[in-house]
Motif scaffolding. Structure first.
Motif, short mmCIF file in Angstrom:
data_model
loop_
_atom_site.label_atom_id
_atom_site.label_comp_id
_atom_site.label_asym_id
_atom_site.label_seq_id
_atom_site.Cartn_x
_atom_site.Cartn_y
_atom_site.Cartn_z
N MET A 1 -11.25 -9.94 -10.28
CA MET A 1 -10.19 -8.94 -10.37
C MET A 1 -9.51 -8.85 -11.63
N LYS A 2 -10.57 -8.58 -12.69
CA LYS A 2 -10.39 -8.46 -14.14
C LYS A 2 -9.72 -7.03 -14.46
N LEU A 3 -8.48 -7.14 -14.89
CA LEU A 3 -7.79 -5.84 -15.23
C LEU A 3 -8.16 -5.39 -16.60
N SER A 4 -8.47 -4.04 -16.81
CA SER A 4 -8.81 -3.34 -17.99
C SER A 4 -7.40 -3.54 -18.99
N THR A 5 -8.30 -3.58 -20.18
CA THR A 5 -7.17 -3.50 -21.12
C THR A 5 -6.02 -2.40 -21.08
N LYS A 6 -6.70 -1.18 -20.69
CA LYS A 6 -5.50 -0.29 -20.50
C LYS A 6 -4.30 -0.48 -19.59
N VAL A 7 -5.02 -1.01 -18.47
CA VAL A 7 -4.11 -1.28 -17.09
C VAL A 7 -3.27 -2.51 -17.72
N THR A 8 -3.65 -3.54 -18.40
CA THR A 8 -2.87 -4.52 -18.83
C THR A 8 -1.91 -3.97 -19.77
N GLU A 9 -2.03 -2.98 -20.65
CA GLU A 9 -1.25 -2.42 -21.59
C GLU A 9 -0.09 -1.89 -20.90
N LEU A 10 -0.48 -0.94 -19.90
CA LEU A 10 0.31 -0.05 -19.09
C LEU A 10 1.34 -0.97 -18.30
N SER A 88 4.09 1.97 -2.04
CA SER A 88 4.21 0.63 -1.51
C SER A 88 2.78 0.24 -1.47
N PRO A 89 2.47 -1.02 -1.61
CA PRO A 89 0.96 -1.34 -1.56
C PRO A 89 0.38 -1.20 -0.02
N GLY A 90 1.41 -0.91 1.08
CA GLY A 90 0.66 -0.64 2.19
C GLY A 90 0.11 -1.83 3.21
N PHE A 91 0.00 -1.71 4.18
CA PHE A 91 -0.76 -2.76 5.17
C PHE A 91 -2.09 -3.25 4.67
N ASP A 92 -2.95 -2.26 4.22
CA ASP A 92 -4.03 -2.52 3.43
C ASP A 92 -4.02 -2.70 1.83
N ARG A 93 -3.03 -3.46 1.61
CA ARG A 93 -2.77 -3.43 0.13
C ARG A 93 -4.02 -4.07 -0.73
N ALA A 94 -4.22 -3.64 -1.81
CA ALA A 94 -5.03 -3.84 -2.96
C ALA A 94 -4.33 -5.22 -3.55
N PHE A 95 -5.33 -6.14 -3.83
CA PHE A 95 -4.93 -7.22 -4.67
C PHE A 95 -5.18 -6.96 -6.10
N PHE A 96 -4.17 -7.39 -6.96
CA PHE A 96 -4.54 -7.34 -8.38
C PHE A 96 -4.64 -8.70 -9.38
N SER A 97 -4.47 -9.53 -8.26
CA SER A 97 -4.54 -11.00 -9.02
C SER A 97 -4.81 -12.04 -7.84
N GLU A 98 -5.47 -12.99 -8.14
CA GLU A 98 -5.70 -14.16 -7.05
C GLU A 98 -4.39 -14.78 -6.62
N THR A 99 -3.54 -14.92 -7.48
CA THR A 99 -1.93 -15.18 -7.08
C THR A 99 -1.52 -14.68 -5.80
N ASN A 160 -9.23 -6.31 -1.09
CA ASN A 160 -7.88 -5.71 -0.16
C ASN A 160 -7.71 -6.50 1.06
N LEU A 161 -6.49 -6.43 1.51
CA LEU A 161 -6.02 -7.03 2.82
C LEU A 161 -6.83 -6.01 3.85
N VAL A 162 -7.00 -6.40 5.09
CA VAL A 162 -7.76 -5.64 6.20
C VAL A 162 -6.51 -5.67 7.33
#
Length: 166
Positions: A1-10, A88-99, A160-162
């Motif tokens: 789940m490596k974030l792009s440089t652009k996403v990190t900057e944003l 909101s991330p919703g019930f089927d939320r995507a994860f952006f980090s392991e944490t 993603n959470l199912v």
């Protein structure tokens, strides 16, 4: 789940603006689409001792949209036009980090992998199953077919959470 440089900057630019609206930043997606890119921001309600089950409201999303729009206008980190979405991330939320995944151990997750896992003709780049455990470098997933995998975080493209209706 490596974030792009652009996403990190944003994320660095956006996070203080989101916090100013009394919500937490869950994640940022940036999809460049030629002349008109998409910037999607996911926000999470802050835990509240009185209201254990607090949710993101439309008013929260509108406030974040307004606040972030102003910050992006000043910093101008996106070339060309873009559409800003806040939800909101919703019930089927995507994860952006392991944490973020740690709170969901024992639940069902869906993973899209960078490199296939498995043996022989059962190799796969997608896996759905119960998140059994996590350590500092990998997670253990028991797939819906009963097969058990140890998957390095560096091999996860998307998670993603199912949602399971109880």
């Amino acid at each position: 789940m490596k974030l792009s440089t652009k996403v990190t900057e944003l994320t660095t630019i956006i996070e203080p603006a989101v916090a100013a609206c009394d919500v937490a930043l869950w994640g940022v997606e940036f999809v460049p689409q030629g002349n008109r890119s998409l910037l999607r921001i996911y926000i999470e309600a802050l835990p509240d001792e009185q209201a254990k089950d607090k949710h993101v409201t439309i008013e929260d999303c509108a406030a974040v949209n307004h606040q972030v729009s102003g910050v992006l206008e000043v910093h101008d980190p996106i070339a060309g036009e873009y559409v800003l979405e806040v939800s909101s991330p919703g019930f089927d939320r995507a994860f952006f980090s392991e944490t973020q995944m740690r709170d969901y151990i024992g639940q069902t997750v869906s993973l899209r992998l960078i490199q296939a896992i498995g043996q022989g003709d059962k190799k796969r780049r997608k896996a759905t199953g119960k998140l059994e455990s996590m350590d500092e470098s990998s997670l253990v997933l028991t797939a819906t077919d009963g097969e058990r995998f140890e998957i390095a975080y560096s091999n996860i493209d998307k998670a993603n959470l199912v949602f399971e209706d109880e």
